[in-house]
Write a protein that holds these residues in place. Structure first.
Motif, PDB file in Angstrom:
ATOM      1  N   LYS A 194      37.559  45.702  40.400  1.00 33.33           N
ATOM      2  CA  LYS A 194      36.573  46.235  40.325  1.00 33.33           C
ATOM      3  C   LYS A 194      36.113  47.101  39.024  1.00 33.33           C
ATOM      4  CE  LYS A 194      32.210  48.042  41.622  1.00 33.33           C
ATOM      5  NZ  LYS A 194      30.993  46.991  41.879  1.00 33.33           N
ATOM      6  N   THR A 195      35.084  46.575  38.337  1.00 29.17           N
ATOM      7  CA  THR A 195      34.721  47.255  36.939  1.00 29.17           C
ATOM      8  C   THR A 195      33.251  47.886  36.967  1.00 29.17           C
ATOM      9  OG1 THR A 195      36.173  45.527  35.916  1.00 29.17           O
ATOM     10  CG2 THR A 195      34.461  46.560  34.539  1.00 29.17           C
TER      11      THR A 195
ATOM     12  N   THR B  19      34.114  43.333  42.031  1.00 31.55           N
ATOM     13  CA  THR B  19      33.580  42.499  40.997  1.00 31.55           C
ATOM     14  C   THR B  19      34.137  41.134  41.015  1.00 31.55           C
ATOM     15  OG1 THR B  19      33.674  44.417  39.359  1.00 31.55           O
ATOM     16  CG2 THR B  19      33.816  42.257  38.239  1.00 31.55           C
TER      17      THR B  19
ATOM     18  N   SER C 148      32.737  50.168  29.746  1.00 32.64           N
ATOM     19  CA  SER C 148      33.228  49.777  30.988  1.00 32.64           C
ATOM     20  C   SER C 148      34.474  50.349  31.447  1.00 32.64           C
ATOM     21  CB  SER C 148      33.274  48.205  30.887  1.00 32.64           C
ATOM     22  OG  SER C 148      34.203  47.789  30.070  1.00 32.64           O
TER      23      SER C 148
END
Length: 254
Positions: free
Chosen positions: A12-13, A61, A20
């Motif tokens: 997960k970003t 993500t 980011s």
């Protein structure tokens, strides 16, 4: 024995207009029926992000979350997962425990003809059947926490996510919840537990995932984690807390 939960290469970003942040990076693990697995790591390690993705509250993500072989995010069929976030919120204080659970049973799409029996069942599991008609606003914090577990158990989910389930509770009430959690695991429920209470993890966890900087640093039983820390005493075994403190500097984000 097949895993109830299978997490495969989960990442997960979070992206902003400036930067980011990689909250979770390529994490894989599984949980078998009846197994209690604990996520252990410092604040900001990514534990809550993992729980949120497994629970269906946060889209990964990349990667896959399988629950009894059902893909959490790529099929229309939604797998059953019980989530206990705890706290004082989440219930209607002026309604009884039974009325609250009937409302959530309806949201969970349990057939109307089965709802009262199902509510009675989960209240018995958490030892609240004798106060089913009592308004939740008069419940103690420990009783509310057990009611959260009852709500999570509606519909017999094979997987239970527990996020700090005994936070703020006194020792006696926490011990009662520990017994309930262990009984659920003994009945075959898979449990993913996050906690900062080392004694709780020592008591409940069949396996620990030591988590840091969005990745799994190491995994093993409590005894194996203690051995990996290389903390030794002449007259006694090292505790999980002592071992965690020795390993903690390697778990923090740079």
């Amino acid at each position: 024995m097949e895993n109830v939960l299978e997490v495969q290469h989960l990442s997960k970003t979070f992206v902003t207009h400036k930067d980011s942040f990689h909250a979770v990076t390529d994490v894989s693990f599984g949980i078998r029926p009846g197994e209690i697995v604990s996520l252990l790591g410092p604040n900001g390690a990514g534990k809550t992000t993992i729980v949120s993705m497994v629970g269906g509250y946060l889209l990964p993500t990349s990667g896959t979350v399988l629950i009894n072989g059902i893909d959490r995010y790529k099929t229309r069929e939604k797998p059953k997962v019980g989530v206990v976030l705890g706290g004082d919120l989440g219930f209607y204080g002026r309604a009884s425990a039974q009325a609250n659970l009937l409302f959530f049973a309806d949201l969970a799409r349990i057939p109307r003809r089965e709802q009262r029996q199902e509510v009675q069942r989960v209240l018995q599991v958490v030892d609240l059947a004798n106060v089913a008609g009592k308004k939740v606003q008069f419940f103690s914090k420990g009783m509310r926490q057990r009611l959260h577990i009852a709500r999570a158990l509606l519909g017999n989910p094979p997987l239970l996510l527990l996020d700090e389930p005994t936070s703020g509770l006194d020792v006696e009430i926490a011990n009662e919840l520990h017994q309930t959690i262990r009984q659920l695991a003994d009945a075959g429920v898979a449990v993913l537990l996050t906690s900062h209470t080392m004694s709780e993890i020592e008591m409940l966890a069949d396996r620990v995932l030591l988590f840091g900087a969005g990745k799994i640093f190491t995994t093993g039983t409590v005894t194996e984690i203690v051995a990996q820390s290389k903390v030794h005493h002449i007259d006694r075994a090292a505790t999980l807390e002592e071992s965690y403190l020795a390993l903690a500097p390697m778990l923090r984000r740079p």
